[in-house]
Write a protein that holds these residues in place. Structure first.
Motif, PDB file in Angstrom:
ATOM      1  N   VAL A 116     -17.825 -19.315  91.097  1.00 29.55           N
ATOM      2  CA  VAL A 116     -17.746 -18.481  92.316  1.00 29.55           C
ATOM      3  C   VAL A 116     -18.910 -17.539  92.256  1.00 29.55           C
ATOM      4  O   VAL A 116     -19.488 -17.127  91.263  1.00 29.55           O
ATOM      5  CB  VAL A 116     -16.384 -17.789  92.202  1.00 29.55           C
ATOM      6  CG1 VAL A 116     -16.421 -16.779  90.998  1.00 29.55           C
ATOM      7  CG2 VAL A 116     -16.126 -17.013  93.440  1.00 29.55           C
ATOM      8  N   ARG A 117     -19.510 -17.349  93.650  1.00 25.31           N
ATOM      9  CA  ARG A 117     -20.694 -16.273  93.667  1.00 25.31           C
ATOM     10  C   ARG A 117     -20.688 -15.486  94.962  1.00 25.31           C
ATOM     11  O   ARG A 117     -19.918 -16.075  95.913  1.00 25.31           O
ATOM     12  CB  ARG A 117     -21.910 -17.210  93.707  1.00 25.31           C
ATOM     13  CG  ARG A 117     -22.161 -18.001  94.947  1.00 25.31           C
ATOM     14  CD  ARG A 117     -23.469 -18.596  95.230  1.00 25.31           C
ATOM     15  NE  ARG A 117     -23.749 -19.048  96.503  1.00 25.31           N
ATOM     16  CZ  ARG A 117     -23.979 -20.457  96.886  1.00 25.31           C
ATOM     17  NH1 ARG A 117     -23.972 -21.275  95.503  1.00 25.31           N
ATOM     18  NH2 ARG A 117     -23.777 -20.978  97.848  1.00 25.31           N
ATOM     19  N   GLU A 149     -18.548 -26.807  98.258  1.00 26.59           N
ATOM     20  CA  GLU A 149     -18.410 -25.361  98.400  1.00 26.59           C
ATOM     21  C   GLU A 149     -17.695 -24.904  99.464  1.00 26.59           C
ATOM     22  O   GLU A 149     -17.702 -25.421 100.853  1.00 26.59           O
ATOM     23  CB  GLU A 149     -19.661 -24.813  98.328  1.00 26.59           C
ATOM     24  CG  GLU A 149     -20.761 -24.991  99.181  1.00 26.59           C
ATOM     25  CD  GLU A 149     -22.059 -24.308  98.854  1.00 26.59           C
ATOM     26  OE1 GLU A 149     -22.690 -24.499  97.836  1.00 26.59           O
ATOM     27  OE2 GLU A 149     -22.431 -23.449  99.870  1.00 26.59           O
ATOM     28  N   VAL A 150     -16.828 -23.663  99.481  1.00 26.11           N
ATOM     29  CA  VAL A 150     -16.193 -23.157 100.730  1.00 26.11           C
ATOM     30  C   VAL A 150     -16.511 -21.698 100.443  1.00 26.11           C
ATOM     31  O   VAL A 150     -16.704 -21.230  99.557  1.00 26.11           O
ATOM     32  CB  VAL A 150     -14.910 -23.544 100.509  1.00 26.11           C
ATOM     33  CG1 VAL A 150     -14.058 -23.127  99.426  1.00 26.11           C
ATOM     34  CG2 VAL A 150     -13.949 -23.011 101.569  1.00 26.11           C
ATOM     35  N   ILE A 200     -11.163 -14.878  90.012  1.00 26.79           N
ATOM     36  CA  ILE A 200     -11.463 -16.180  89.599  1.00 26.79           C
ATOM     37  C   ILE A 200     -12.217 -16.374  88.508  1.00 26.79           C
ATOM     38  O   ILE A 200     -12.144 -17.148  87.706  1.00 26.79           O
ATOM     39  CB  ILE A 200     -12.118 -16.834  91.003  1.00 26.79           C
ATOM     40  CG1 ILE A 200     -11.071 -17.130  92.187  1.00 26.79           C
ATOM     41  CG2 ILE A 200     -12.788 -18.331  90.666  1.00 26.79           C
ATOM     42  CD1 ILE A 200     -11.934 -17.258  93.505  1.00 26.79           C
ATOM     43  N   ARG A 201     -13.447 -15.350  88.385  1.00 23.12           N
ATOM     44  CA  ARG A 201     -14.198 -15.554  87.489  1.00 23.12           C
ATOM     45  C   ARG A 201     -13.296 -15.265  85.953  1.00 23.12           C
ATOM     46  O   ARG A 201     -13.744 -16.110  84.945  1.00 23.12           O
ATOM     47  CB  ARG A 201     -15.282 -14.393  87.036  1.00 23.12           C
ATOM     48  CG  ARG A 201     -16.161 -14.771  88.185  1.00 23.12           C
ATOM     49  CD  ARG A 201     -17.713 -13.997  88.258  1.00 23.12           C
ATOM     50  NE  ARG A 201     -18.605 -14.597  89.000  1.00 23.12           N
ATOM     51  CZ  ARG A 201     -19.313 -13.751  89.848  1.00 23.12           C
ATOM     52  NH1 ARG A 201     -19.313 -12.533  89.603  1.00 23.12           N
ATOM     53  NH2 ARG A 201     -20.329 -14.214  90.443  1.00 23.12           N
ATOM     54  N   PHE A 249     -25.864 -26.768  85.893  1.00 24.51           N
ATOM     55  CA  PHE A 249     -25.686 -26.027  84.913  1.00 24.51           C
ATOM     56  C   PHE A 249     -25.759 -24.715  85.090  1.00 24.51           C
ATOM     57  O   PHE A 249     -25.124 -23.586  84.457  1.00 24.51           O
ATOM     58  CB  PHE A 249     -26.547 -26.408  83.677  1.00 24.51           C
ATOM     59  CG  PHE A 249     -25.839 -27.945  83.069  1.00 24.51           C
ATOM     60  CD1 PHE A 249     -24.889 -28.658  83.339  1.00 24.51           C
ATOM     61  CD2 PHE A 249     -26.842 -28.479  82.008  1.00 24.51           C
ATOM     62  CE1 PHE A 249     -24.180 -29.622  82.882  1.00 24.51           C
ATOM     63  CE2 PHE A 249     -26.420 -29.964  81.458  1.00 24.51           C
ATOM     64  CZ  PHE A 249     -25.078 -30.398  81.770  1.00 24.51           C
ATOM     65  N   THR A 250     -27.107 -24.244  85.819  1.00 26.67           N
ATOM     66  CA  THR A 250     -27.213 -22.797  86.132  1.00 26.67           C
ATOM     67  C   THR A 250     -25.901 -22.314  86.748  1.00 26.67           C
ATOM     68  O   THR A 250     -25.606 -21.325  86.541  1.00 26.67           O
ATOM     69  CB  THR A 250     -28.535 -22.871  86.822  1.00 26.67           C
ATOM     70  OG1 THR A 250     -29.606 -23.572  86.085  1.00 26.67           O
ATOM     71  CG2 THR A 250     -29.054 -21.426  86.900  1.00 26.67           C
ATOM     72  N   GLN A 251     -25.812 -22.995  87.843  1.00 30.52           N
ATOM     73  CA  GLN A 251     -24.450 -22.449  88.738  1.00 30.52           C
ATOM     74  C   GLN A 251     -23.235 -22.154  87.782  1.00 30.52           C
ATOM     75  O   GLN A 251     -22.678 -21.186  88.226  1.00 30.52           O
ATOM     76  CB  GLN A 251     -24.051 -23.627  89.743  1.00 30.52           C
ATOM     77  CG  GLN A 251     -25.179 -23.836  90.975  1.00 30.52           C
ATOM     78  CD  GLN A 251     -24.935 -22.808  92.000  1.00 30.52           C
ATOM     79  OE1 GLN A 251     -24.508 -21.951  91.931  1.00 30.52           O
ATOM     80  NE2 GLN A 251     -25.819 -23.139  93.140  1.00 30.52           N
TER      81      GLN A 251
END
Ligand SMILES: CCCCCCCCCCCCC/C=C/[C@@H](O)[C@H](CO)NC(=O)CCCCCCCCCCCCCCC
Ligand SMILES: Nc1ncnc2c1ncn2[C@@H]1O[C@H](COP(=O)(O)OP(=O)(O)OP(=O)(O)O)[C@@H](O)[C@H]1O
Ligand SMILES: [Ca+2]
Length: 555
Positions: free
Chosen positions: A59-60, A108-109, A126-127, A165-167
Motif C-alpha cells: 500500500v502506498r 491496483e486501486v 494495512i501495513r 520486489f521494490t514495490q
C-alpha cells in the motif's frame, strides 16, 4: 473464499469519485459501492470487490499537488479536482489479480478520503497486517543465468520482477552468473544463507538443478550429514526457492505454478507461498552425481539433450530439431532396470488424480514417507536386494524416463506423467520398450493430447521410491577387468559410430538427461527424498469455482 474475520476498520472512501463502503478485517479488504439513491437500481450491479489480505502486495500513499498526483516512480496521474473542495488524501493498494491459465498480475486501486487522519490510519493498518505475515520474504538472494533459454534472463528480471520486489519492500542481493556452476559453487562455499529468507533462480530447469545442488549440499554440510552417502536420510532445506522462468522448457516452474510467466512467479514469491518438492539423488557406485526434480531420461530424451547441447545458439527450438532427428534415428538401448515399488501409498500413475494446490495425496504420502524414513533408518536392510521387494526388468528400450513431477511444460501441457505428484515421495518410472517409429510417434503425440499416455502395449509405468539402471554392455565389476580391452574397443566403436551416423550399427550407450543436464555415467542408482526442498509456489490452483454464497460481497 476466506470468510471476513473481525472488522478492524470501516470507512466511506471514494474510488474514482464514487462512494464506496470500505472495510478491513484480519483476512479481507472489501470495497462495496454505496448505492447512492435509496431507490434500488435493479440494473446497476452493486459493485463489490474483495481481496484476501494475504494477496495484498503493498500500500502506498499518494502525494498530491495542485490536482495531479505523483506516483512513486515519478510518473504523474491526473485526478479530477473537486470544485472548491479541500485537497484530498489518497492511498493506493496493489494486489494480486488472477487472469486466465493460472496467470497472476498486479492490480491496483486508489482510495481517496477527505480526512488525512483517516487516510493515515488506513495505510498504517494495512501495513501492520502485511508486516504481521511472517511467511513473506524480506531479503532474497537472486541468481540470474544470462545464458539459458533465449538469453533474456537479465532483461526479464530487471524489467518484470525487480520493480515488483521494490514495490513489496523486498531487499535483494543479485548475482549474474559468469560461468556454468557459478551459482552452485557460490551457494556451496560463499553465500551467508543466514542473512536471507529465500533464493531466487532466474533461468531454466538446468539452472534450478544447479541451485538445489548447491543448496542441498550446503544444508547437509551445515547439518553434519554426508551428502555423498546413499543410505543416510538427507536434511531438508529451510530456505524456499523461487523460480523466475527464463529457460527453454521451464517444466519445474510450469508444474508447480501452472504457467511459465515471470510476473506470476514473482507474485507467488512476494506473497510468500510454500510448496514442498521431492528430490531424487543420483549415484554411480556410491559416488554422488546430481539431484533431479523433474525428468531423468535415458534413451530418447537423453539423446535429444546431448544432440541439442551443440545447438544452444538456436535457443528453445534446439529441442525440436534434435527431437525430430532422434525420432528418425530411432535408437534403442539394452539394459537392466531394477526398482523398489512404492508401498502403502494412495494414487497410481494412471489414475485420474492430478497434483493441485493443497494436494491430499502429497499430504498423505508425504507423512507416510516421513514416518517410513524413521522406520527406514532402523532397518535399512529392508531396502537391500535381499528384501525381495525389488523388481527387475531386462530388455531393449527406446526410452527410460523417471518423472518426479508431471513435467508439464508449454511443449507438453499435461506432462510426461500427468498423475505424478510434486511432494508424494515417489517418482514415476516409465519404460518405453523397443517398438516401431509409428508406435513411438503415437506415444509422443499423447504427450500433447489428453489421452491416457500409458495404455500402449510397449509402455509400462511404475510408481517407485528407488530404481537402478545397468546398461547391458556395462559388465558387473567382477568380470570387468577381464574384457576391459573388449569393452574399451566396443566403447571406441560406439563412439565412432555415434559420431558417424552413416554407419548403421546402433550405439550401445545413450546418456542420462538429468533436469536438462547430461550425466557423466550411465549405470546409476536413484533414490527419492520426499519433500526435501520448498518452492515459493502453491501448486496449480484449481480453476476458481463460481463465487459461492459465502462470498463476503454477498453480505
Ligand atoms: C509430433 C509431436 C510430438 C510432440 C512431442 C512433445 C514431447 C514434449 C515432451 C517434453 C518433456 C519435457 C520434459 C522436461 C525435461 C526438462 O527437465 C529438461 C530440462 O529443461 N528439458 C529437456 O530435456 C527438453 C526435452 C525436450 C524434448 C523435446 C522433444 C521434441 C520431440 C519432437 C519429436 C518430433 C517427431 C515428429 C515426427 C514426425
Ligand atoms: N553464466 C553462465 N554461462 C554459461 N552457462 C551457464 C551460466 N549460468 C548458468 N549456466 C548453465 O547453463 C545451463 C542451462 O541453463 P538453463 O537450464 O537455465 O537454460 P536452458 O537449458 O535453456 O533451460 P531448460 O533447462 O529449461 O531447458 C545450466 O546447466 C547452467 O549450469
Ligand atoms: Ca513425486
Amino acid at each position: 473464499m476466506e470468510r471476513p474475520g473481525r472488522l478492524l476498520l470501516q470507512s466511506e472512501l471514494r474510488v474514482r469519485n464514487a462512494a464506496y463502503d470500505v472495510s478491513l478485517s484480519r483476512s479481507l479488504l472489501i470495497w462495496k459501492r454505496r448505492t447512492s439513491s435509496p431507490v434500488y437500481h435493479p440494473f446497476r450491479p452493486s459493485v463489490c470487490h474483495s481481496v484476501p489480505v494475504s494477496e495484498i502486495i503493498s500500500v502506498r500513499e499518494e502525494e498530491e499537488e495542485n490536482g495531479s498526483r505523483q506516483r512513486d516512480d515519478g510518473s504523474w496521474k491526473k485526478i479530477r479536482e473537486r470544485e472548491g473542495k479541500d485537497c484530498r488524501q489518497a492511498f493506493t493498494v496493489l494486489y494480486v489479480e488472477r487472469c486466465r491459465q493460472h496467470r497472476w498480475r498486479c492490480a491496483e486501486v486508489t482510495f481517496t478520503c477527505s480526512d488525512e487522519a483517516v487516510c493515515q490510519h488506513w495505510v498504517s493498518s494495512i501495513r501492520e497486517q502485511l508486516a504481521s505475515n511472517t511467511s513473506r520474504p524480506k531479503h532474497l538472494l537472486v541468481y540470474i543465468n544470462p545464458y539459458g533459454g533465449k538469453r533474456q534472463g537479465k532483461r526479464i528480471y530487471e524489467q518484470k520482477v525487480a520493480p515488483l520486489f521494490t514495490q513489496a519492500g523486498i531487499a535483494t542481493s543479485v548475482i549474474v552468473t559468469e560461468y556454468a556452476n557459478h551459482a552452485r559453487d557460490h551457494l556451496k562455499m560463499e553465500a551467508e544463507l543466514k542473512k536471507f529468507d529465500g533464493v531466487v533462480c532466474v533461468g531454466g530447469d538446468g539452472m534450478f538443478s544447479e541451485i538445489i545442488h548447491g543448496l542441498i549440499w550446503r544444508t547437509q554440510i551445515d547439518c553434519g550429514v554426508d551428502p555423498n552417502s546413499t543410505e543416510e536420510a538427507l536434511s531438508p532445506c529451510s530456505l524456499r526457492i523461487g523460480i523466475i522462468p527464463a529457460g527453454s522448457t521451464d517444466c519445474i516452474c510450469f508444474a508447480s505454478v501452472g504457467t511459465n510467466d515471470p510476473v506470476t512467479s514473482a507474485l507467488h514469491i512476494i506473497v510468500g507461498d510454500s510448496q514442498p518438492l521431492d528430490v531424487c539423488s543420483v549415484h554411480h557406485n556410491n559416488m554422488f552425481l546430481r539431484y533431479s526434480v523433474s525428468l531423468l531420461g535415458y534413451g530418447f530424451y537423453g539423446d535429444v539433450l546431448s544432440d541439442s547441447e551443440r545447438k544452444r545458439w538456436m535457443g528453445p527450438a534446439r529441442y525440436d530439431f534434435s527431437g525430430l532427428k532422434m525420432f528418425l534415428t530411432h535408437h534403442y538401448y539394452e539394459g537392466t532396470v531394477s526398482y523398489l515399488p512404492a508401498k502403502g501409498i494412495i494414487g497410481t500413475p494412471r489414475d485420474a488424480t492430478r497434483c493441485r494446490s493443497g494436494c491430499v495425496i502429497c499430504q498423505h504420502n508425504g507423512q507416510l514417507n516421513s514416518e517410513r524414513s524413521e522406520k527406514y533408518e532402523m532397518d535399512e536392510a529392508s531396502d537391500s536386494e535381499s528384501s525381495g521387494e525389488w523388481r527387475t526388468i531386462r530388455g531393449k528400450f527406446l526410452a527410460i524416463n523417471a518423472a518426479s513431477m508431471s513435467c508439464a511444460c508449454p511443449r507438453s501441457p499435461k506432462g510426461l506423467s500427468p498423475a505424478a505428484h510434486l511432494a508424494d515421495g515417489t517418482t514415476d518410472l516409465i519404460l518405453v520398450r523397443k517398438c516401431s517409429r509409428f508406435n513411438f510417434l503415437r506415444h509422443l503425440l499423447r504427450h500433447t493430447s489428453k489421452d491416457d499416455q500409458f495404455d500402449l502395449t510397449f509402455i509400462e509405468v511404475h510408481r517407485v521410491r528407488r530404481f537402478r539402471f545397468m546398461p547391458r554392455h556395462c559388465q558387473s565389476d567382477s568380470d570387468l577387468e577381464l574384457d576391459l580391452h573388449e569393452n574399451s574397443k566396443r566403447q571406441i566403436f560406439s563412439q565412432i559410430c555415434k559420431d558417424h551416423p552413416a554407419c548403421g550399427c546402433a550405439p550401445a550407450y545413450s546418456s542420462w538427461n538429468c533436469d536438462g543436464e547430461i550425466l557423466t555415467h550411465t549405470a546409476i542408482d536413484v533414490r527419492v527424498h520426499g519433500q526435501l526442498i520448498k518452492l515459493f509456489a502453491r501448486g496449480i490452483e484449481e480453476l476458481p469455482v463460481f463465487e459461492d454464497l459465502s462470498n463476503p460481497c454477498a453480505i
